[in-house]
Design a protein around this motif. Structure first.
Motif, PDB file in Angstrom:
ATOM      1  N   LEU A  43       2.735   1.950   0.604  1.00 59.76           N
ATOM      2  CA  LEU A  43       3.339   0.622   0.677  1.00 59.76           C
ATOM      3  C   LEU A  43       4.795   0.745   1.076  1.00 59.76           C
ATOM      4  CD1 LEU A  43       2.072  -1.443  -2.397  1.00 59.76           C
ATOM      5  CD2 LEU A  43       1.821  -2.047   0.012  1.00 59.76           C
ATOM      6  N   TYR A  50       0.850  -1.628   4.168  1.00 62.56           N
ATOM      7  CA  TYR A  50       0.502  -0.221   4.015  1.00 62.56           C
ATOM      8  C   TYR A  50       0.772   0.490   5.336  1.00 62.56           C
ATOM      9  CZ  TYR A  50      -1.957  -1.305  -0.346  1.00 62.56           C
ATOM     10  OH  TYR A  50      -2.271  -1.689  -1.622  1.00 62.56           O
ATOM     11  N   GLY A  79      -6.345  -1.387  -2.594  1.00 64.60           N
ATOM     12  CA  GLY A  79      -5.134  -1.717  -3.342  1.00 64.60           C
ATOM     13  C   GLY A  79      -5.302  -2.938  -4.210  1.00 64.60           C
ATOM     14  N   GLU A  82      -7.596  -2.042  -7.083  1.00 65.23           N
ATOM     15  CA  GLU A  82      -7.028  -0.970  -7.903  1.00 65.23           C
ATOM     16  C   GLU A  82      -8.113  -0.028  -8.429  1.00 65.23           C
ATOM     17  OE1 GLU A  82      -4.538  -2.628 -10.916  1.00 65.23           O
ATOM     18  OE2 GLU A  82      -3.122  -3.508  -9.491  1.00 65.23           O
ATOM     19  N   PRO A 114      -6.874   4.287  -4.890  1.00 64.37           N
ATOM     20  CA  PRO A 114      -5.481   3.841  -4.959  1.00 64.37           C
ATOM     21  C   PRO A 114      -4.569   4.935  -5.508  1.00 64.37           C
ATOM     22  CG  PRO A 114      -6.736   2.928  -6.792  1.00 64.37           C
ATOM     23  CD  PRO A 114      -7.716   3.668  -5.918  1.00 64.37           C
ATOM     24  N   MET A 116      -1.535   5.215  -7.758  1.00 61.16           N
ATOM     25  CA  MET A 116      -0.876   4.307  -8.709  1.00 61.16           C
ATOM     26  C   MET A 116       0.084   5.058  -9.618  1.00 61.16           C
ATOM     27  SD  MET A 116      -3.950   1.705  -9.760  1.00 61.16           S
ATOM     28  CE  MET A 116      -2.738   0.538 -10.394  1.00 61.16           C
ATOM     29  N   VAL A 121       0.474  -0.136  -7.650  1.00 60.86           N
ATOM     30  CA  VAL A 121      -0.117   0.547  -6.495  1.00 60.86           C
ATOM     31  C   VAL A 121       1.011   0.969  -5.555  1.00 60.86           C
ATOM     32  CG1 VAL A 121      -1.639   0.322  -4.507  1.00 60.86           C
ATOM     33  CG2 VAL A 121      -2.259  -0.756  -6.678  1.00 60.86           C
ATOM     34  N   VAL A 124      -2.645   4.266  -0.726  1.00 58.67           N
ATOM     35  CA  VAL A 124      -4.089   4.509  -0.745  1.00 58.67           C
ATOM     36  C   VAL A 124      -4.356   5.858  -0.075  1.00 58.67           C
ATOM     37  CG1 VAL A 124      -6.342   3.712   0.060  1.00 58.67           C
ATOM     38  CG2 VAL A 124      -4.635   2.043  -0.696  1.00 58.67           C
TER      39      VAL A 124
END
Length: 755
Positions: A43, A50, A79, A82, A114, A116, A121, A124
């Motif tokens: 991100l 993304y 995303g 999640e 994801p 995280m 998030v 990916v």
């Protein structure tokens, strides 16, 4: 597979930069899983797109150029959900979005997980294959495990600014979210604080004079060589030849043809000495850690040790005195109260730290000093912000960089509004904390610093409900002597006389450490702290109590309070020692009365023994910070669970009611000295419960006094009865705010004052 995972993690963590780490992970994961494609999407700083940041198997020219919206395609779907998405044929999924630039036409099988960190998030991680098949459970588990490791790398990159190149609009305001540490707002120049001899914290800076930096380095290296030779001489006869040879290795590494020469070269390239040292040492550590031979891998520790020794020498000579502009905003990975004390107090306008929470010791000290503070702001790129203009929003818990003219003007208006509010409250200084219908309560202050005295007296404090004696201990490199303590305590007692001053005996452990008396435990908050330490060391306790008693001579306003009491036996043992100290002082010819002795109620055990404790001591005082922590099993310094820390939790409110009732039954005074006392809403609830005194940071005193003076006790009691019937702390907090708004007290609520 575990060995493969360990190897990948080690290599990625040793990568020179983020791009290398991502490329390496994509390559290693593709090889380990036997797939044809592995890609990493991250991100951007806006959190809206993304960006393809690394890939093995897709077109190289797509990296850094291709991006997807937050809800676009299968990447966006991973995303949003999640959770992993495992598809036999991605092309038939309704969310599939074809990207011709990537060359993904042949790849049907899709597995995306994801990335995280702390519930957010960051990106990916994807693997793809030509054959239409579902990846099996072991493959999915492996990729989930890898993504968890990748999250730490990406989070660190965000914190250090390594992801700034994802920003498509560099001039947009950057907002880094954390938690409110101390309310208020401030605008100023960011000044990075970093602990001594910590290579990882050294920022990048350009040298003012390259030759001077080289000279500083050479002097530091010479001193380190001298120290190593001295260590070698002392070790002779105690170490074998093999161990003795280590010192020779150290000296060779410091040679101008080895590390020293590389560091000088980096200085010549435009780095200051400390930064050049960090770059070279970290590169060598990475190289050693990647070696297959275990003996050679262990040499990374030797390089690290040498680097720290040289850095300590560079820093000990104070090669560059850190300058603090008039409007300084202190930034740091972790800012301790000790570090805070080393900065000119009149120049600190705000604080923002990556670590910590609202109830960490530093935040409490910052509130006492009235400095707007943000804690737990883990996305801050510290090295990039150093020297830049930033805004601390201590109301909402965030740091703002690259603020637009309009945004800066909004914060300037908030700062002016807060100053106007404080000025308006000044007229309450000499007035009592008394409700409209005459119900009176004492408002006192929590102190620990000398600067607290004038600030507290200016706001009309009626004594000290908590004097943190550990702070003078933390400011030294040894235990202060009895006479040194006597002088410090005398200043506090004299300043507030004839009002009472409640001195808490030494409370170390937990998040409060003394550099010369280290307490290392796996679970320090449930370990050796508070009264447990001082009862195990009566020699420390007796000196402190004797100093308190001598300091109170002729003033008679001393009260002694015992922290972290969990049983009546601890209270009785401490009282016995206090009485013994009193007899010793009297035998010296010093005439002082035996002071009142009380206990802090800050653990659940003390709540349920409150009446038994009240029978044995002269007063009770509730420390709501620790009490909330222990009742809710929430480490108040842990950002991951900080949202669960809520003093309005029904368990906390009902525990407070039990303490008040126990004290009332034994006709003993009871007060609150935790952070709850300093918030207008909770202060009204505590008043309604029957606490006779509230002790808080001086910066909150006038706001609490204003809240008490604008309502009737009936309003507060009605509000208390209503919230005691509720079963949700968040609902209670919101309801209290709503009722204060209706009562015309909205301007006193901290979180309302922000943009």
């Amino acid at each position: 597979m575990l060995d493969t995972l360990r190897r990948i993690v080690q290599e990625v963590n040793s990568a020179a930069d983020l791009k290398s780490a991502l490329d390496l992970m994509a390559r290693r994961v593709r090889d380990a899983m036997g797939t044809e494609v592995c890609s990493i999407y991250l991100l951007d700083s806006s959190g809206q797109r993304y960006v393809l940041m690394a890939s093995e198997g897709l077109k190289r020219e797509a990296i850094g150029r291709v991006s997807l919206g937050i809800a676009e395609g299968l990447i966006g779907q991973v995303g949003l959900r999640e959770e992993p998405i495992n598809l036999e044929d991605a092309f038939v999924h309704p969310k599939f979005h074809y990207l011709s630039e990537t060359g993904e036409d042949p790849f049907h099988a899709f597995l995306g997980v994801p990335v995280m960190h702390h519930g957010r998030v960051l990106g990916v991680l994807v693997v793809q294959q030509r054959d239409a098949r579902r990846f099996d459970q072991s493959e999915e588990a492996f990729l989930v495990t890898i993504s968890a490791q990748l999250s730490a790398v990406v989070a660190h990159a965000r914190a250090t600014g390594a992801l700034d190149d994802l920003d498509t609009q560099e001039l947009l305001p950057k907002i880094y979210d954390g938690q409110p540490g101390a309310s208020g707002a401030a605008i100023g120049t960011a000044v990075l604080l970093f602990p001594p001899a910590d290579l990882g914290s050294v920022p990048d800076r350009e040298p003012e004079n390259i030759d001077a930096e080289v000279s500083l380095l050479e002097s530091a290296l010479m001193r380190v060589r001298t120290d190593v030779r001295a260590l070698a001489d002392r070790a002779k006869g105690r170490l074998g030849n093999e161990e003795q040879a280590l010192f020779d290795v150290y000296l060779r590494m410091l040679d101008k043809h080895a590390l020293a020469g590389e560091i000088v070269a980096k200085i010549r390239e435009g780095h200051w000495a400390q930064g050049a040292l960090r770059i070279v040492i970290e590169a060598h550590i990475r190289n050693f850690e990647l070696m297959d031979d275990e003996y050679l891998r262990e040499r990374a520790a030797d390089v690290r040790d040498l680097g720290r020794r040289v850095l300590a020498e560079l820093q000990s000579r104070n090669r560059r005195v850190q300058e603090f502009p008039e409007q300084s905003i202190l930034l740091g990975e972790e800012i301790t109260p000790t570090m805070l004390m080393e900065v000119p107090q009149d120049r600190i306008k705000g604080i923002a730290a990556v670590q910590g929470s609202r109830n960490s010791h530093m935040a409490i000290v910052a509130r006492a000093m009235g400095i707007p503070t943000v804690v737990g702001a883990q996305g801050m790129p510290l090295k990039q912000l150093d020297g830049k203009e930033v805004i601390v929003d201590g109301f909402r818990g965030r740091l703002v960089a690259n603020a637009s003219v309009e945004l800066k003007q909004q914060f300037e208006a908030i700062i002016a509004e807060e100053l106007t509010l404080q000025a308006g409250l000044e007229k309450l200084r000499e007035l009592p904390a008394e409700t409209e219908d005459g119900y009176r309560i004492q408002v006192q202050v929590n102190t620990g610093l000398m600067t607290d005295i004038s600030r507290s007296l200016e706001r009309g404090a009626e004594g000290v409900g908590l004097y943190r004696t550990e702070i003078p201990f933390m400011m030294r490199d040894r235990f202060p002597s009895e006479e040194e303590q006597r002088q410090i305590y005398r200043e506090q007692l004299q300043a507030f006389a004839p009002y009472p001053v409640t001195m808490r005996t030494l409370d170390v452990g937990g998040d409060k450490a003394l550099p010369y008396f280290p307490i290392k435990e796996e679970n320090p908050f449930l370990g050796w702290r508070g009264i447990r330490v001082t009862l195990d060391h009566p020699e420390i306790f007796m000196v402190q109590v004797r100093a308190m008693l001598k300091a109170s001579q002729g003033l008679d306003n001393l009260r002694i309070m015992l922290p972290m009491v969990t049983s009546v036996f601890e209270a009785e043992d401490a009282q016995h020692l206090i009485h013994r100290a009193w007899l010793e002082v009297c035998e010296e010819g010093i005439d002082v009365p035996m002071p009142p002795v009380g206990v802090m109620i800050e653990v659940p055990a003390a709540v349920y023994q409150a009446r038994a404790l009240a029978q044995r001591v002269d007063f009770l005082s509730v420390g709501t910070n620790d009490l909330t922590q222990y009742l809710l099993a929430v480490d108040r310094n842990n950002r991951q669970v900080a949202d669960l820390y809520n003093s309005y939790h029904p368990a906390v409110l009902h525990a407070l009611m039990l303490v008040v009732e126990a004290a009332r039954e034994e006709e003993k005074p009871v007060s609150v000295c935790g952070e709850m006392a300093g918030e207008p809403g909770s202060a009204l609830l505590l008043t309604a419960m029957g606490f006779q005194a509230l002790s808080m940071n001086a910066s909150n005193l006038l706001k609490v006094k204003a809240a008490i003076r604008k309502v009737k006790i009936g309003f507060a009691r009605k509000l208390l009865n209503e919230v005691l019937a509720m079963d949700n702390g968040e609902v209670i907090s919101s309801y209290v705010d709503l009722q204060l708004e209706k009562a015309g007290l909205g301007e006193l609520l901290h979180h309302r004052r922000s943009v």
